[in-house]
Design an enzyme around this catalytic site. Structure first.
Site, short mmCIF file in Angstrom:
data_model
loop_
_atom_site.label_atom_id
_atom_site.label_comp_id
_atom_site.label_asym_id
_atom_site.label_seq_id
_atom_site.Cartn_x
_atom_site.Cartn_y
_atom_site.Cartn_z
N LYS A 124 0.83 -1.21 0.00
CA LYS A 124 0.00 0.00 0.00
C LYS A 124 0.87 1.27 0.00
O LYS A 124 0.43 2.32 -0.45
CB LYS A 124 -0.93 0.01 1.21
CG LYS A 124 -1.84 -1.20 1.36
CD LYS A 124 -2.82 -1.33 0.21
CE LYS A 124 -3.96 -2.29 0.53
NZ LYS A 124 -3.55 -3.71 0.60
C1 PLP Z 1 -4.22 -4.86 0.24
C2 PLP Z 1 -3.40 -6.08 0.19
C3 PLP Z 1 -3.65 -7.09 -0.75
C4 PLP Z 1 -4.80 -7.01 -1.72
O1 PLP Z 1 -4.61 -6.00 -2.68
P1 PLP Z 1 -5.86 -5.48 -3.55
O2 PLP Z 1 -5.32 -4.35 -4.34
O3 PLP Z 1 -6.88 -5.04 -2.54
O4 PLP Z 1 -6.34 -6.62 -4.36
C5 PLP Z 1 -2.80 -8.19 -0.78
N1 PLP Z 1 -1.77 -8.30 0.08
C6 PLP Z 1 -1.51 -7.36 1.02
C7 PLP Z 1 -0.39 -7.56 1.95
C8 PLP Z 1 -2.30 -6.21 1.09
O5 PLP Z 1 -2.03 -5.27 2.00
#
Ligand code: PLP
Length: 495
Positions: A112
């Site tokens: 993120k």
């Molecule tokens: C948010 C997240 C995901 C999923 O990503 P999306 O874009 O919501 O599909 C997978 N792994 C981790 C560690 C995340 O923080």
């Protein structure tokens, strides 16, 4: 070429990129999508010579066409700096015959950070460009990682406030500790008695609440979103797929036009949609492999054409993927209809009314780019153990879901094309589950003993993000029920 944005549920009205970023979600409940996916139009050998920041400029300037060069470069410089613990920003590690694209070297050690370290700068620049004088209130639902990354990004950014809702029993201990210790006079963290979908639904309702919007305006505020429904999250995520491909070319792992597969551990469908956009821009990507955990609503969708959220919500060891309503799938659905917002709206109305919809056969044929599968808890744990034992490389639970699904893909499809796997979190963020997967006897240890043991067996340093929370005091302890979300927002904002 100017790129404008329109709502997946709207008429033909368009807005500039900066307005789409400011608004987050369209007033009609739809998501903003580019009216056209820009072409990358640049050869890979040229991109291969560039830094991450330079590639970011090339990609983002093609999408965010109303930002000036100076504005965009300024945002990029402020975002991708020493907050990342490696100059590469998104390094690739080759292990177990796969290219792991490590997207967890930012401030909160999950992918993120790749978008949320730049979003606050894009948003404040967008506010300035559009003469917005109101404070921007970021309202966010998190399955664990978005919350902390958004808090870190927006903390003490002038002209902004950020309120994060997380599911009280739906995040890892380290994730929770990271959030409740967040500093910054403009940060608010609220635990919700409910799951991620409850949090996301509550937040979406507040975005579409005209009465609340009016009260905010009176108080000199307006909402925006840091969730991946914001196009300002999605565009920075396209960057690392371009950069990763160029890195493989640079390191002579692939020929300049060789196609590669991409595997993405998926929840809200943001990360994999960014890979899809990268492919549309011209990056030679073949299959987009969508990996789910036991909340396998996307796997069922890819195999049957029916999206059906009517099922039990399962808490797994990959909590950031515990999602039954993948918001960003709406963007793909819209594109599959041939950008027909009427048709898309009918599907989304059915989703909110009946919890399900079925796409047409014509749309199904356009799904050929995707392959979906899922991994259960035991398989995920076995994959962590196997890769540690055979390659000495320790991956987190989310990445392990992707690695498990990739094994199934290779077995089912007999395709051994070179493959990039999005490694979305540091194993230190999910220490207990990771260490338990390696050896059950670790279960006796405390969370921070496990952190030190992980560092020892992986022969890596404990990330700074973890050191920072070892002894940090808890600064946020509000817990609310689902029907109290709006009330707490009013209270926080004093309206
Ligand atoms: C948010 C997240 C995901 C999923 O990503 P999306 O874009 O919501 O599909 C997978 N792994 C981790 C560690 C995340 O923080």
């Amino acid at each position: 070429m100017e790129i404008l944005y329109k709502s997946t549920r709207g008429n033909n009205e368009t807005v500039t990129a900066s307005k789409a970023i400011l608004q987050g979600l369209s007033a009609d409940g739809g998501l903003f999508v580019p009216t056209q996916i820009p072409s990358l139009d640049m050869d890979m050998e040229t991109l291969a010579k560039m830094t991450y920041q330079e590639v970011a400029y090339e990609v983002m300037s093609r999408f965010l066409t109303d930002f000036t060069k100076e504005e965009l470069q300024d945002c990029i410089e402020k975002a991708y700096d020493e907050k990342f613990d490696t100059r590469d920003i998104a390094p690739i590690v080759k292990a177990d015959g796969t290219y792991y694209l490590e997207l967890f070297h930012g401030a909160t050690i999950a992918f993120k950070d790749m978008a949320l370290s730049i979003l606050p700068h894009l948003m404040t620049t967008a506010a300035r460009k559009n003469q917005v004088k109101n404070d921007i209130v970021i309202l966010t639902a998190t399955s664990g990682d978005t919350g902390k990354a958004a808090l870190a990004g927006f903390a003490d950014v002038p002209g902004t406030k950020i309120i994060v809702f997380y599911p009280k029993d739906g995040v890892s201990p380290i994730q929770e500790k990271q959030m409740v210790t967040q500093k910054g006079s403009n940060t608010y963290v609220v635990a919700l008695e409910g799951n991620f979908d409850d949090a996301q639904t509550g937040v979406k309702q507040m975005f579409n609440d005209a009465e609340l919007a009016e009260e905010l305006l009176q108080a000199g505020c307006q909402f925006s979103s840091a969730n991946s429904i914001n196009i300002g999250r999605l565009v920075p995520q396209v960057v690392y797929y371009v950069y990763a491909y160029a890195s493989l070319v640079k390191n002579k792992e692939i020929e300049p036009q060789e196609t590669v597969n991409v595997v993405v551990p998926t929840g809200n469908f943001g990360n994999i949609l960014a890979a899809y956009y990268a492919k549309q821009m011209g990056v030679p990507i073949d299959k987009l492999i969508c990996a789910s955990n036991e909340n396998k609503v996307l796997y069922d969708f890819f195999t049957t054409g029916t999206y059906d959220r009517n099922r039990e919500f399962i808490l797994t060891s990959s909590p950031s993927m515990d999602i039954l309503i993948s918001s960003n799938l709406e963007r793909l659905i819209y594109h599959l209809t041939g950008d027909d917002s009427e048709q898309n709206r009918a599907f989304m109305d059915a989703l909110s009314k009946d919890g399900k919809y079925t796409i047409t056969d014509a749309m199904k044929t356009k799904l050929a780019d995707f392959y979906g599968n899922y991994a259960g808890e035991e398989e995920t744990a076995q994959t962590i153990r196997r890769i540690y034992e055979t390659a000495g490389y320790i991956i987190d639970t989310h990445t392990a879901v992707a690695a498990s699904v990739y094994q199934k893909y290779k077995r089912d499809m007999r395709d051994d094309k070179k493959t990039l796997l999005a490694s979305t979190a540091s194993p230190f963020k999910f220490t207990r589950s990771v260490m338990n997967a390696i050896d059950h006897s670790y279960d006796e240890m405390t969370d921070f003993e496990l952190v030190d043991e992980l560092a020892k067996i992986a022969r890596v340093k404990v990330p700074q993000a973890i050191e920072d929370i070892r002894s940090a005091p808890v600064l946020h302890d509000t817990v609310v029920e689902k029907d109290e979300m709006k009330g707490i927002v009013r209270k926080i904002l004093g309206i």
